[in-house]
Design a protein around this motif. Structure first.
Motif, short mmCIF file in Angstrom:
data_model
loop_
_atom_site.label_atom_id
_atom_site.label_comp_id
_atom_site.label_asym_id
_atom_site.label_seq_id
_atom_site.Cartn_x
_atom_site.Cartn_y
_atom_site.Cartn_z
N PHE A 13 0.81 -1.22 0.00
CA PHE A 13 0.00 0.00 0.00
C PHE A 13 0.85 1.28 0.00
O PHE A 13 0.30 2.37 0.15
CB PHE A 13 -0.96 -0.01 1.18
N CYS A 14 2.14 1.14 -0.18
CA CYS A 14 3.03 2.31 -0.23
C CYS A 14 3.15 2.80 -1.67
O CYS A 14 3.65 2.07 -2.52
CB CYS A 14 4.40 1.92 0.31
N PRO A 15 2.70 4.03 -1.97
CA PRO A 15 2.78 4.52 -3.35
C PRO A 15 4.21 4.68 -3.85
O PRO A 15 4.49 4.51 -5.04
CB PRO A 15 2.04 5.86 -3.30
N ILE A 44 0.05 0.16 6.73
CA ILE A 44 -1.35 0.20 7.20
C ILE A 44 -1.47 -0.90 8.23
O ILE A 44 -1.83 -2.04 7.93
CB ILE A 44 -2.35 0.00 6.05
N SER A 45 -1.16 -0.58 9.48
CA SER A 45 -1.02 -1.61 10.51
C SER A 45 -2.35 -2.08 11.08
O SER A 45 -2.41 -3.11 11.74
CB SER A 45 -0.12 -1.11 11.64
N GLN A 46 -3.44 -1.30 10.86
CA GLN A 46 -4.77 -1.68 11.31
C GLN A 46 -5.71 -1.73 10.11
O GLN A 46 -5.61 -0.89 9.22
CB GLN A 46 -5.30 -0.67 12.33
N PRO A 47 -6.62 -2.71 10.07
CA PRO A 47 -7.53 -2.80 8.92
C PRO A 47 -8.35 -1.52 8.76
O PRO A 47 -8.84 -0.95 9.73
CB PRO A 47 -8.44 -3.98 9.28
N TYR A 91 -4.92 -3.31 4.43
CA TYR A 91 -4.34 -3.86 5.66
C TYR A 91 -3.02 -4.53 5.29
O TYR A 91 -2.99 -5.57 4.65
CB TYR A 91 -5.30 -4.88 6.28
N SER A 92 -1.92 -3.91 5.68
CA SER A 92 -0.61 -4.39 5.25
C SER A 92 -0.29 -5.82 5.70
O SER A 92 0.18 -6.63 4.89
CB SER A 92 0.48 -3.43 5.72
N GLY A 234 7.18 6.65 2.23
CA GLY A 234 5.80 6.31 2.52
C GLY A 234 5.36 6.80 3.88
O GLY A 234 6.17 7.10 4.74
N ARG A 235 4.06 6.87 4.05
CA ARG A 235 3.51 7.30 5.33
C ARG A 235 3.44 6.14 6.29
O ARG A 235 3.14 5.02 5.91
CB ARG A 235 2.09 7.87 5.12
N LYS A 236 3.71 6.39 7.54
CA LYS A 236 3.66 5.35 8.57
C LYS A 236 2.50 5.58 9.50
O LYS A 236 2.28 6.69 9.98
CB LYS A 236 4.99 5.35 9.36
N ARG A 237 1.74 4.52 9.73
CA ARG A 237 0.60 4.62 10.66
C ARG A 237 0.98 4.02 12.00
O ARG A 237 1.74 3.07 12.08
CB ARG A 237 -0.62 3.89 10.10
N ALA A 238 0.40 4.56 13.05
CA ALA A 238 0.65 4.01 14.38
C ALA A 238 -0.07 2.68 14.51
O ALA A 238 -1.09 2.44 13.89
CB ALA A 238 0.15 4.98 15.43
#
Length: 238
Positions: A13-15, A44-47, A91-92, A234-238
């Motif tokens: 999911f990383c562009p 994307i660590s959470q669905p 969801y990664s 890429g953006r990182k999610r908590a």
């Protein structure tokens, strides 16, 4: 994997990973004697759904358009899916599980399988967790949908995914970004590039690493370390 090999850390999911895909493919083709092992990310660590991502990040489509201009690849499918409000799940770890399962069922094609899943999302705007999409994925790699379904969500698949995520976290370290390329020989790992870089930079850095490792490499003209060839990460999610 023992011996000399690439480790390619990327998130479906990383562009920036999607944009770097053809560059990694070219590097691999230029060094056919060096296999590629893919390690999936956890961006994307959470669905979540694409609609939820859009609601949380109103500038998402504008960001994707800027990525398109930088990497020179269309993100048409994801952009249209977002604008049309299609139900697309993200969801990664789930994508990593699909990738690792494909690696097991159709081995030796790690990089191509990753690029295929990236295209499924960014180029086609598809929900890779939907039954019809999983059927298409299975057929593309010459396996039955039932075989893929039976292999997913098993304890073996989930354990492999957990090991993958732990390795990805170690490789990212304190300061890391997707995509990242490493060259490994047995237990030694050498960083080639972190974040999106152009082909010339990646090729030049790879040549430097291969010289450090006493591996003969073809010379390529490219930008130096002093030049600003890194476009972003890429953006990182908590």
């Amino acid at each position: 994997m023992n011996g000399t090999h690439f480790i390619y850390l990327a998130d479906v999911f990383c562009p920036w990973c999607y944009g770097f895909g053809p560059i990694m493919k070219k590097l691999a083709e230029e060094h056919p004697d060096i296999p590629v092992r893919v390690v999936g990310g956890n961006l994307i660590s959470q669905p979540m759904t694409l609609a939820e991502d859009m609601a949380a990040n109103p500038g998402l489509v504008d960001f994707w358009h800027s990525v398109e201009k930088t990497v020179g690849r269309p993100l048409t499918g994801a952009i249209e899916a977002a604008q049309e409000g299609r139900e697309v799940r993200m969801y990664s770890p789930g994508a990593d599980e699909i990738l690792l399962t494909l690696n097991q069922l159709a081995p030796g094609q790690d990089l191509d399988q990753l690029l295929y899943l990236e295209d499924m999302f960014y180029l086609k705007g598809r929900d890779m967790f939907a039954p019809k999409t999983l059927e298409e994925i299975a057929a593309h790699w010459g396996i039955t949908a039932q075989k893929l379904e039976d292999a997913l969500d098993t304890e073996a698949a989930l354990a492999a995914t957990r090991r993958n995520l732990a390795e990805a976290e170690r490789l990212l370290g304190e300061v890391g970004s997707y995509p990242s390329v490493f060259l490994a020989r047995d237990n030694d790992i050498y960083a080639v590039s972190r974040g999106f870089v152009r082909y010339e930079t990646a090729s030049s850095r790879l040549a430097d690493v291969m010289r450090d490792m006493n591996i003969e490499a073809a010379e390529h003209e490219g930008c130096s370390f002093a030049e600003d060839c890194t476009a972003g990460k890429g953006r990182k999610r908590a």
